[in-house]
Design an enzyme around this catalytic site. Structure first.
Site, PDB file in Angstrom:
ATOM      1  CG  HIS A   1      28.099 -19.245 -39.445  1.00 45.07           C
ATOM      2  ND1 HIS A   1      28.183 -20.618 -39.552  1.00 45.07           N
ATOM      3  CD2 HIS A   1      26.834 -18.925 -39.845  1.00 45.07           C
ATOM      4  CE1 HIS A   1      27.045 -21.098 -40.030  1.00 45.07           C
ATOM      5  NE2 HIS A   1      26.193 -20.089 -40.197  1.00 45.07           N
TER       6      HIS A   1
ATOM      7  CB  SER B   1      50.158  -7.396 -18.160  1.00 42.32           C
ATOM      8  OG  SER B   1      51.470  -7.871 -18.429  1.00 42.32           O
TER       9      SER B   1
ATOM     10  CE  LYS C   1      46.921  -7.376 -22.865  1.00 42.34           C
ATOM     11  NZ  LYS C   1      47.587  -8.676 -22.831  1.00 42.34           N
TER      12      LYS C   1
ATOM     13  CD  GLU D   1      41.603 -14.563 -20.516  1.00 45.83           C
ATOM     14  OE1 GLU D   1      42.429 -14.916 -21.356  1.00 45.83           O
ATOM     15  OE2 GLU D   1      41.869 -13.737 -19.617  1.00 45.83           O
TER      16      GLU D   1
END
Ligand code: ARG
Length: 478
Positions: free
Chosen positions: A175, A296, A302, A309
């Site tokens: 979980h 970024s 970043k 992704e």
């Protein structure tokens, strides 16, 4: 889109008053409309079948000559023309004609231009319906092998990282809540087993795809004395079709391949999700190498896990390829229907996407840095030892349900009263000081001793089993 641009070029040059010579021109008074050509053309995607189409044609004319349907000279002329076509395509100098609706049409047209009347015999006893099904199976046999190799390469990276992980451990989650400590190697090997099933699935899929439809004709076979078994053998298929209607209609192999790729992509997506989590500042378990992460355009600090992704995002696309194609199949009566032309784009897309993802994730994992201190810190919180405390009581004869309640109660008190769990354990009449070592950093993972479990003892056996499985995979791949 360039595809539409190509189509609109075709529109201008295919007016009805300027008929293009089709394969069926004998039956038709008028040429094809611009709209028909633009709508039905598949050349822009089925060009990828060129090599296997030439192989199929070589086998077909060899069979025709053996059966006395071509002279040896005719066969030789056609084979020579096919080789010219192969070279022209490879060199990028093949000139496609307006009438080339697909790669099969294009190659046959060019062979006829080169070989003259002999070329006109190439399509004897054959239809594009058995031809295209044969081509796609030949293509898939190669593509499936490539998928297996790429999956194996990723497995190798995971196994290597597992070996390098040595004693490192992290919290295992259920979980997405910390549950029990597990060895990092055990976690990484969990993914290896999932990919081992993907490899098995590919072998199964390819074994069922290993049937030659060549000789089924349009749907019913032929009145000519053709020999489908000889064609099958020439092309390296395990066997010929048993039923001509089924041979030209069957696209199970496409659906199965789409499932194989989608399942692998789902596995990659799940790894992607873990990488996304692990590389957050909140987790801090993993750092990506510069070559496998992005920055970024605006935020200077970043470092983003775009590969992970996209592995996750593209899973949606592969699931779409599978469900879309199953929807295409579901209403089709026997035998060939033009709807079946819709098999190729999802198949190519799924295979290409999965192949790229496999290599990108392999590179990402190979070059990523794991942070053992962060992993251990997250795993060492005393609450992660709760199950060990309960199992310690079980060792003293306390029924597990009761032991569970005792420890659960201590955890609740620790949270509610803000007292350390170790303090409560030490003063508990049933646990006491002798249970304290269970709460020591790194103690829990060593206690995962049961077969297939997450600790160092069963890991030794697991590594042996992984080795065995990988060796078997390699033997099977040949
Ligand atoms: N391009 C077609 C396909 O991919 C080839 C078969 C065409 N057959 C036909 N009867 N129109 O399915």
């Amino acid at each position: 889109m360039s595809e539409n641009d190509d189509a609109s070029v075709a529109v201008e040059t295919h007016a009805l008053d300027n008929p293009t010579k089709t394969l069926w021109h004998g039956r038709f008074g008028e040429g094809p409309s611009a709209e028909l050509l633009a709508f039905t053309v598949s050349l822009h995607f089925d060009q990828r079948l060129a090599e296997v189409d030439i192989e199929g044609s070589r086998a077909h004319v060899t069979m025709l000559a053996r059966q006395g349907l071509l002279t040896n000279d005719e066969r030789a002329e056609i084979v020579r023309a096919l080789e010219v076509v192969r070279t022209e395509l490879a060199d990028g100098v093949f000139v496609f004609a307006e009438s080339d609706e697909d790669i099969h049409t294009a190659i046959e047209r060019r062979v006829t231009e080169i070989a003259g009347s002999a070329g006109g015999k190439l399509h004897t006893g054959r239809s594009r319906n058995d031809q295209v099904a044969t081509d796609l199976r030949l293509w898939l046999k190669l593509a499936g092998q490539d998928q297996i190799q790429r999956i194996q390469a990723l497995q190798d990276v995971l196994i290597q990282r597992a070996i390098e992980a040595e004693e490192s451990y992290l919290p295992g989650y259920t979980h997405l809540q910390r549950a029990q400590p597990v060895l990092l190697a055990h976690h990484l090997l969990a993914h290896v087993w999932a990919f081992a099933r993907d490899v098995d699935r590919w072998f199964d899929c390819l074994a069922r795809a290993d049937v030659s439809p060549l000789g089924a004709g349009a749907l019913a076979g032929s009145s000519l004395p053709i020999d489908p078994a000889f064609s099958a053998q020439q092309l390296g298929f395990a066997r010929p079709f048993e039923n001509s209607l089924d041979a030209v209609s069957d696209r199970d192999f496409v659906a199965e391949a789409l499932f194989c790729a989608a399942m692998t992509q789902v596995h990659l997506s799940r790894i992607g999700e873990e990488v996304v989590l692990w590389t957050t500042e909140e987790f801090g378990f993993m750092r990506l190498s510069d070559g496998y992460s992005t920055g970024s355009s605006m935020l200077p600090q970043k470092k983003n896990p775009d590969i992970a992704e996209l592995a996750r995002g593209k899973a949606g696309r592969l699931i779409g390829d599978l469900t879309g194609f199953l929807s295409t199949l579901k209403g089709l009566p026997l035998s060939y229907n033009r709807d079946l032309q819709e098999d190729k784009e999802p198949l190519f897309d799924a295979i290409d996407t999965c192949a790229l993802t496999l290599s990108a994730i392999a590179g990402l994992l190979e070059t990523a840095t794991l942070v053992p201190a962060r992993l251990a810190e997250a795993a060492d919180s005393p609450a992660n030892a709760a199950t060990d405390l309960a199992e310690h009581l079980v060792g003293q004869g306390v029924p597990f349900r009761e032991a569970h309640a005792v420890v659960g109660n201590l955890v609740r008190q620790s949270i509610e009263r803000g007292v350390g769990l170790d303090e409560l354990v030490e003063t508990d009449p049933r646990l006491g000081p002798e249970a304290i070592p269970l709460l020591q950093p790194g103690a829990g993972v060593k206690r995962r001793t049961s077969p297939g479990g997450a600790g160092p003892a069963p890991l030794v056996e697991q590594l042996r089993l992984v080795d065995e499985r990988m060796a078997a995979q390699r033997v099977r791949l040949g």
